[in-house]
Scaffold this motif. Structure first.
Motif, PDB file in Angstrom:
ATOM      1  N   PHE A  81       0.886  -1.201  -0.207  1.00 19.08           N
ATOM      2  CA  PHE A  81       0.082   0.104   0.108  1.00 19.08           C
ATOM      3  C   PHE A  81       0.759   1.140   0.215  1.00 19.08           C
ATOM      4  CE2 PHE A  81      -2.688  -3.326   1.458  1.00 19.08           C
ATOM      5  CZ  PHE A  81      -4.078  -3.016   1.267  1.00 19.08           C
ATOM      6  N   ASN A  83       0.535   4.001   2.009  1.00 19.63           N
ATOM      7  CA  ASN A  83       1.044   4.477   3.110  1.00 19.63           C
ATOM      8  C   ASN A  83       1.523   3.141   3.981  1.00 19.63           C
ATOM      9  OD1 ASN A  83       0.083   6.974   2.567  1.00 19.63           O
ATOM     10  ND2 ASN A  83      -1.805   6.534   3.212  1.00 19.63           N
ATOM     11  N   ALA A  85       0.608   0.669   5.447  1.00 18.57           N
ATOM     12  CA  ALA A  85      -0.154  -0.091   5.990  1.00 18.57           C
ATOM     13  C   ALA A  85       0.484  -1.323   7.020  1.00 18.57           C
ATOM     14  CB  ALA A  85      -1.248  -0.629   5.271  1.00 18.57           C
ATOM     15  N   VAL A  86       1.673  -0.773   7.530  1.00 17.44           N
ATOM     16  CA  VAL A  86       2.170  -1.737   8.299  1.00 17.44           C
ATOM     17  C   VAL A  86       1.656  -1.610   9.753  1.00 17.44           C
ATOM     18  CG1 VAL A  86       4.331  -2.233   9.696  1.00 17.44           C
ATOM     19  CG2 VAL A  86       4.631  -1.792   7.037  1.00 17.44           C
ATOM     20  N   PHE A  87       1.081  -2.703  10.262  1.00 15.55           N
ATOM     21  CA  PHE A  87       0.226  -2.624  11.684  1.00 15.55           C
ATOM     22  C   PHE A  87       1.152  -2.168  12.704  1.00 15.55           C
ATOM     23  CE2 PHE A  87      -1.501  -6.490   9.175  1.00 15.55           C
ATOM     24  CZ  PHE A  87      -2.617  -5.555   8.746  1.00 15.55           C
ATOM     25  N   PRO A  88       0.782  -0.992  13.270  1.00 15.45           N
ATOM     26  CA  PRO A  88       1.549  -0.440  14.346  1.00 15.45           C
ATOM     27  C   PRO A  88       1.917  -1.249  15.806  1.00 15.45           C
ATOM     28  CG  PRO A  88      -0.442   0.923  14.246  1.00 15.45           C
ATOM     29  CD  PRO A  88      -0.404  -0.357  12.869  1.00 15.45           C
ATOM     30  N   HIS A  89       0.726  -2.069  15.995  1.00 17.88           N
ATOM     31  CA  HIS A  89       0.694  -2.802  17.213  1.00 17.88           C
ATOM     32  C   HIS A  89       1.508  -4.259  16.962  1.00 17.88           C
ATOM     33  CE1 HIS A  89      -2.502  -4.395  14.907  1.00 17.88           C
ATOM     34  NE2 HIS A  89      -2.525  -5.213  15.784  1.00 17.88           N
ATOM     35  N   LEU A  90       2.043  -4.696  15.959  1.00 22.82           N
ATOM     36  CA  LEU A  90       2.793  -5.704  15.700  1.00 22.82           C
ATOM     37  C   LEU A  90       4.328  -5.681  15.419  1.00 22.82           C
ATOM     38  CD1 LEU A  90       0.095  -7.685  13.366  1.00 22.82           C
ATOM     39  CD2 LEU A  90       0.560  -7.757  15.971  1.00 22.82           C
ATOM     40  N   GLU A  94       5.986 -10.048  13.447  1.00 21.40           N
ATOM     41  CA  GLU A  94       4.474 -10.427  13.085  1.00 21.40           C
ATOM     42  C   GLU A  94       3.983  -9.843  11.795  1.00 21.40           C
ATOM     43  OE1 GLU A  94       2.887 -12.649  14.584  1.00 21.40           O
ATOM     44  OE2 GLU A  94       4.640 -13.497  15.648  1.00 21.40           O
ATOM     45  N   PHE A  98       2.017 -12.006   9.064  1.00 24.31           N
ATOM     46  CA  PHE A  98       0.535 -11.981   9.551  1.00 24.31           C
ATOM     47  C   PHE A  98      -0.103 -12.575   8.285  1.00 24.31           C
ATOM     48  CE2 PHE A  98      -3.628  -9.962   8.945  1.00 24.31           C
ATOM     49  CZ  PHE A  98      -3.949  -9.376  10.246  1.00 24.31           C
ATOM     50  N   TYR A 130       8.889  -2.351  16.476  1.00 26.07           N
ATOM     51  CA  TYR A 130       7.627  -1.551  16.016  1.00 26.07           C
ATOM     52  C   TYR A 130       7.683  -0.737  14.991  1.00 26.07           C
ATOM     53  CZ  TYR A 130       5.741  -4.320  20.000  1.00 26.07           C
ATOM     54  OH  TYR A 130       5.319  -5.066  20.833  1.00 26.07           O
ATOM     55  N   SER A 131       6.707  -0.608  14.139  1.00 28.14           N
ATOM     56  CA  SER A 131       6.764   0.518  12.918  1.00 28.14           C
ATOM     57  C   SER A 131       7.054   1.670  13.415  1.00 28.14           C
ATOM     58  CB  SER A 131       5.520   0.129  12.170  1.00 28.14           C
ATOM     59  OG  SER A 131       4.523   1.030  12.505  1.00 28.14           O
ATOM     60  N   GLY A 132       6.736   2.073  14.640  1.00 29.66           N
ATOM     61  CA  GLY A 132       7.001   3.655  14.973  1.00 29.66           C
ATOM     62  C   GLY A 132       8.395   3.625  15.173  1.00 29.66           C
ATOM     63  N   ARG A 146       6.029  -8.319   3.533  1.00 29.02           N
ATOM     64  CA  ARG A 146       4.912  -8.819   3.739  1.00 29.02           C
ATOM     65  C   ARG A 146       4.269  -9.460   2.830  1.00 29.02           C
ATOM     66  NH1 ARG A 146       0.811  -5.056   6.647  1.00 29.02           N
ATOM     67  NH2 ARG A 146       0.900  -4.198   4.904  1.00 29.02           N
TER      68      ARG A 146
END
Lengths: 345, 282
Positions: A81, A83, A85-90, A94, A98, A130-132, A146
């Motif tokens: 994507f 932006n 769309a890398v999940f921030p909480h994983l 992970e 996913f 994490y992505s952050g 991914r």
């Protein structure tokens, strides 16, 4: 084998026709770029192939199987994507795993595949982050990893590099091309950046107002644009256009005579790329307006009978504003367009 | 004004407000709680309050209510928030209707539910009208503690679910759509998306909603007073009784501090359980 066939796809949003009459065949392992300005429908087409939008009519086939009624996960696709769309909480691990977890693959298989693609994308040292804690470029790598981890038949990419800075974009462009070629997947890549399209694509589909105007190899799209839109959209600076009128057996363009196509039309449009012009004794007379030294060459903006006309010249040429120069186009690079239909002749 | 002083100047109204109306009363209450009649520092107020026979019952009732009501409210609020955030048309209207109970004072809410459950209430009229019972029953009596408890729980759920709903709707609105699209493409079912994406990304909002709701649950008073009266003692009711019936403000202050302690403890637990690791927020 994952050949993609798009048959008569159309998409309407209310009265607005976002896509119409889309027919496109993408060969197995081909890298197809959908190129166009924003709002031309390229992302909508990609999202229809992904299953995130439903076409108003038409069919989409992948690998000889009709898939437009299937859920996205059953289409054998993976997507990158804009932006990320890398999940921030994983964690990165992970995130990459996913889709594999959703397929309920055993832990060991997930670990192996995640490590393999992480190594391929050079992010093996980031797996526990994490992505952050990642930069834009690193997040983009995670998003690509991914998608690759799914070992899909088709990878769809929606302007994946548009959020990166220029230098990183150039680096990722080359890397992505290499990685995708190696993965042997069919790829559809949406972009508005023609340099990206030219450098990465096996074939480019130039889109405009919901239609595919031309689908061909980058060099064909550049050299032999099928329509005036393609000629003016591709190439920086874009192609020059001048009106041409019949003059005996030849065509008269700003006073100069050229051999043109056999046609019944009396007025044509003459087109030539800025780099296919040389100063000569005979040819088109142009008045120099702006001279821009760009290092490798000189970009000269002139006017020819009131029409804007750009020329790329050797950087050693010395020119002054107001000077009148005579330009001769390279004969085999001249293209002709019908001014009525805007199509090439 | 120099840029070093300006920020302090700007927050000074809030600081003064907090000092005057929160910190100062809090210090006074603490003083009352820890001082005996003679003015000496002592724990006797706490000993009195805790050893009184009604204390364990009201503590148990308060906790029971919180345990019964908050999870139901949380599930309902999550369900309602998910539904609302998927609506395109009429979304605001539904949200307004669902938040109407928030605008009603808790005592009024208690009285509304009393009108349903009391002996001449709507429930009794309906049941006897349908011929299901011969004569109206006294539902809210000491003989039917389960019905009293249920009525209070229902009133609380009806009244205060919307406060969580509003916070969760805002939280869900903050989650980018692309995450769900990615989840769709990578094979997560709608349920998996809820569990693996919505729920974890909603943690900050869940923290706020739960902390607020749990604190309010320990302060429950008016609804219980309206529906249960003295049948169902709760901590806040005891505080009121100490202060205004027994005129023992030291004991009232002590029990208020106990409620504060319980609230702080639960808040810590909620913040801990729903914490977001560093770098893992949206």
């Amino acid at each position: 084998m994952a050949e993609i066939e798009i048959k008569n796809v159309a998409k309407n949003f209310g009265a607005y026709e976002a896509l119409s009459d889309i027919n496109l065949t993408i060969a197995d392992q081909e890298f197809m770029v959908l190129l166009g300005a924003s709002g031309c429908g390229k992302s909508t087409l990609l999202r229809i192939i992904a299953g995130l939008e439903t076409a108003s009519s038409g069919e989409v086939w992948i690998g000889g199987k009709r898939i437009d009624h299937l859920a996205p996960k059953d289409r054998g696709i993976a997507m990158v994507f804009q932006n990320y769309a890398v999940f921030p909480h994983l964690t990165v691990f992970e995130n990459i795993g996913f889709g594999l977890r959703m397929k309920k693959l055993p832990n060991e298989v997930v670990r192996q595949r995640v490590e393999k693609v992480a190594e391929l994308m050079h992010i093996e040292m980031l797996l526990s982050r994490y992505s952050g804690e990642l930069s834009g470029g690193q997040r983009q790598r995670v998003a690509v990893a991914r998608a690759l981890a799914m070992e899909p038949d088709v990878i769809l990419m929606d302007e994946p590099l548009s959020n990166l800075d220029a230098l990183l974009r150039m680096e990722m462009r080359a890397e992505l091309k290499g990685v995708l070629a190696e993965s042997k997947t069919t790829a559809i890549y949406v972009t508005h950046d023609q340099v990206e399209a030219m450098s990465m694509a096996d074939r480019i589909s130039v889109m405009h107002q919901g239609k595919i105007i031309q689908a061909d190899t980058p060099i064909q799209v550049y050299r032999n644009p099928s329509a005036k839109f393609v000629a003016s959209f591709i190439g920086n600076p874009p192609m020059n256009f001048l009106p041409a009128s019949r003059s005996g057996t030849k065509w008269s363009v700003a006073g100069a005579k050229f051999t043109g196509p056999e046609t019944k039309i009396d007025i044509l449009e003459f087109a030539v790329r800025p780099e296919d012009l040389k100063s000569a004794d005979n040819g088109i007379c142009a008045t120099v307006k702006i001279v821009e030294p760009l290092g490798a060459h000189l970009l000269v903006t002139c006017t020819v009978e009131g029409h804007l006309f750009r020329v790329v010249m050797d950087s050693d040429t010395s020119l002054k504003t107001g000077q009148i120069i005579t330009l001769a186009p390279q004969a085999n690079r001249i293209r002709w367009f019908d001014p009525e239909t805007a199509l090439a002749l | 004004m120099s840029s070093r002083i300006l920020p302090y100047f700007l927050i000074s109204p809030v600081v003064i407000f907090l000092l005057a109306f929160f910190i100062y009363p809090f210090v006074l209450v603490s003083q009352q709680a820890f001082q005996g009649d003679s003015g000496a520092w002592t724990l006797s107020n706490f000993q009195d309050v805790i050893s009184y026979w009604k204390f364990p019952i009201s503590l148990r009732n308060t906790l029971l209510l919180a345990v019964a009501v908050v999870p139901i409210q949380l599930s309902l609020a999550l369900l309602m928030a998910t539904m609302v955030s998927r609506m395109n048309k009429g979304r605001d209207l539904i949200l307004y209707v669902w938040t109407i109970p928030l605008g009603i004072s808790d005592l009024a809410a208690g009285i509304i539910w009393l009108a349903i459950f009391e002996q001449s209430g709507f429930l009794n009229s309906m049941l006897s009208g349908l011929g299901l019972i011969e004569r109206p029953m006294n539902l809210l009596s000491y003989q039917s503690p389960v019905i009293v408890f249920t009525a209070i729980a229902l009133a609380e759920i009806w009244r205060a679910t919307a406060i969580m709903l509003v916070i969760l709707v805002a939280g869900i609105g903050l989650i980018p759509k692309e995450y769900y699209e990615a989840a769709d493409v990578f094979g997560a079912s709608k349920w998996k998306q809820f569990i693996r994406i919505t729920f974890p990304l909603l943690r900050p909002s869940l923290q706020t909603a739960l902390v607020l709701r749990v604190i309010l649950a320990f302060e429950i008073f008016a609804v219980v007073a309206a529906l249960g009266g003295t049948l169902f003692p709760v901590l806040m009711g005891e505080t009121y009784a100490y202060q205004f019936d027994l005129l023992n403000s030291g004991a009232a202050a002590a029990i208020a501090l106990i409620i504060l302690g319980i609230s702080i403890a639960f808040t810590m637990v909620i913040l801990r359980v729903l914490r977001v690791p560093k770098g893992a927020s949206i």
